[in-house]
Design a protein around this motif. Structure first.
Motif, short mmCIF file in Angstrom:
data_model
loop_
_atom_site.label_atom_id
_atom_site.label_comp_id
_atom_site.label_asym_id
_atom_site.label_seq_id
_atom_site.Cartn_x
_atom_site.Cartn_y
_atom_site.Cartn_z
N ASP A 43 29.95 73.00 23.62
CA ASP A 43 30.22 73.39 25.01
C ASP A 43 29.98 72.23 25.98
OD1 ASP A 43 30.89 75.91 24.14
OD2 ASP A 43 28.91 76.81 24.60
N THR A 102 32.72 69.68 25.82
CA THR A 102 33.89 70.19 26.57
C THR A 102 33.69 70.03 28.07
OG1 THR A 102 34.26 71.80 24.78
CG2 THR A 102 35.34 72.22 26.89
N ARG A 112 35.89 67.73 30.64
CA ARG A 112 36.52 68.32 31.84
C ARG A 112 36.14 67.52 33.09
NH1 ARG A 112 34.13 72.85 31.82
NH2 ARG A 112 35.49 73.79 30.25
N LEU A 137 34.96 65.70 19.92
CA LEU A 137 35.08 67.16 19.77
C LEU A 137 35.25 67.54 18.29
CD1 LEU A 137 37.33 68.08 22.84
CD2 LEU A 137 34.96 68.78 22.43
#
Length: 502
Positions: A81, A84, A88, A167
């Motif tokens: 998470d 990510t 972003r 990732l």
């Protein structure tokens, strides 16, 4: 010897056969029982404790494994998470050209570092450790690039591409966390199966062991009780020659010693009784002989002619003196039996001749009661003491005459069965009461169905007869039969048993 006298002691003051056993047996019968129950229950208690410890260890390892697996799974999810979130934030700063939007990246980076540090403490597999280290190094390299491009957002274009392998590494680590959970679950199942197998094998091994211990202690506990019971039975049957010995705890051995003391005391009393009977009988026999001979001389008129009434009185004196002499001879025979002075002088003798001689002696009593004698006795030659066998037959016939009613029938028959001669005597009397069956051969015992108007006997006849029969290797038994009358059977060996075994 006083009944309350203490047990005899050895010269050194110790009780015989006790000091050497105290080191091997408990001092108390209760202590032996408690030790037995403790040792029987101990294997089962050990099995229960071991099972409880194994289950507790399994539960502790299960909690630890579940906690670690959950921590790794949660941490790998947090890493994914945060990566990510960092990607972003970098994309937003690149698209909008605003470096202030990188604050979200730095916050996610800090949280990523804390999570990665916490994940490094649990026990990871080597491959997971390498993935986490690689993930941490890659993220640190991206962090340095982002920090360098903080003032010129245009340089973030190349950095966005670096998040793709990061990732992938995070997803690889996350899938490894779930694999760890599965591995721990399988390990717990294997451990549970192992614990179950151990418990089952413990029960299979310890339950029979406990049963063997219980059986062994049952034997140890029951053995002295059986010895005491056998000693009491032996004393109750009047056998005082065998010493009483009880093995086991000290209190039961002491009880055995007291029983042996009682045996010796009873043996002394029995010897005193036998000695008294022998002395009294002997002292009575001499004056009785003079009375019998005097009455016989008076009845024959040696001292002068007597009137009919005087002759009747003399005959009554003579007859009763003979009866009294027979009772005294019974007492002397019983005394000799008790002191084991009954030596047998055996020779070949005709059983029919012995029976006929006894019937001749009993002829007057048979005629007085008008009895019939049904005799069937073939010529049987046996090796015996003729005097003792005559006493046996005389007792059987005199009892049959005594208990038969006037005009009754006495049956006497003999035959050979194998190596034994059987002589059966039955009368027409009331028979033996059922309560007297076990006591009819006991000395001095008088039956419940004694005839009226008859001279009371000593109760020694059958006892002496059976002892003489057993001395020959035979026996006398009371045979059950339907109807009235008593049926006695004498069995004697045809040949001397000592000659057969020689």
């Amino acid at each position: 010897m006083n009944a309350s006298a203490p047990l005899p002691e050895l010269d050194d003051g110790s009780v015989p056969a006790s000091k050497g056993l105290l080191r091997h047996n408990p001092k108390s019968f209760l202590k032996l029982i408690l030790i037995g129950f403790t040792l029987v229950a101990l294997p089962l208690i050990i099995a229960l404790i071991n099972s409880a410890v194994s289950i507790d260890r399994l539960a502790g390892q299960s909690r630890k494994a579940v906690y670690q697996a959950a921590q790794i799974a949660h941490g790998s999810r947090v890493l994914l998470d945060e990566i990510t979130t960092m990607e972003r934030s970098v994309r937003q700063a690149l698209i909008l050209g605003d470096a202030s939007l990188l604050e979200g990246y730095f916050q996610a980076h800090a949280k990523f570092g804390n999570t990665a540090m916490s994940l490094s403490s649990p026990s990871l597999r080597p491959d997971q450790k390498r993935v986490l280290d690689k993930l941490t190094v890659s993220e640190s390299a991206i962090f340095q690039q982002v920090s360098a491009a903080r003032r010129s957002p245009e340089g973030l274009q190349e950095i966005v591409r670096d998040f793709v392998p990061l990732l992938d590494s995070a997803r690889t680590f996350s899938s490894g966390g779930y694999a760890l959970i599965e591995r721990e679950v399988n390990a717990m199942q294997d451990m549970a199966g192992h614990v179950r197998s151990v418990v089952v094998w413990q029960l299979l091994a310890l339950v029979p062991f406990a049963m063997l211990l219980a059986l062994g202690f049952s034997v140890l506990i029951a053995r002295p009780i059986r010895q005491i019971d056998a000693a009491i039975r032996t004393l109750g049957q009047g056998e005082f020659s065998k010493a009483v010995s009880v093995a086991g705890p000290q209190d039961l051995r002491y009880l055995g010693q007291r029983l042996d003391w009682m045996r010796r005391r009873l043996l002394e009393l029995e010897e005193q009784k036998t000695r008294f009977l022998r002395h009294v009988s002997h002292e009575l026999k001499t004056p009785l002989t003079a009375i019998r001979e005097g009455a016989d001389l008076l009845a024959e008129g040696v001292a002068g002619e007597l009137s009919v009434q005087q002759r009747q009185i003399a005959n009554i004196l003579y007859t009763n003196s003979i009866q009294l002499q027979k009772r005294i001879e019974d007492l002397l025979n019983y005394s000799a039996l008790q002191t084991e002075k009954t030596a047998l002088v055996k020779r070949r003798e005709s059983l029919a001749r012995v029976v006929n001689a006894v019937l001749q002696d009993q002829n007057l009593a048979i005629m007085n009661k008008g009895l019939q004698v049904d005799l069937a006795c073939p010529e049987l030659m046996i090796e015996c003491d003729q005097q003792k066998v005559s006493i046996i037959v005389d007792n059987l016939v005199s009892n049959a005459v005594k208990f038969s009613p006037s005009g009754g029938c006495i049956k006497i028959w003999a035959n050979q069965v194998g190596e034994l001669a059987w002589l059966d005597v039955t009368d027409a009397g009331p028979g033996v009461d059922e309560t007297d069956w076990d006591k009819v051969f006991e000395p001095f015992y008088q039956g419940r169905r004694a005839p009226e108007r008859h001279v009371q006997g000593t109760g020694l006849g059958l006892s002496i007869a059976r002892e003489y029969a057993r001395a020959h290797g035979g026996n006398i038994e009371l045979v059950k039969q339907a109807g009235a009358g008593a049926h006695f059977r004498l069995t004697l060996p045809i040949r001397d048993p000592q000659d057969i075994h020689a």
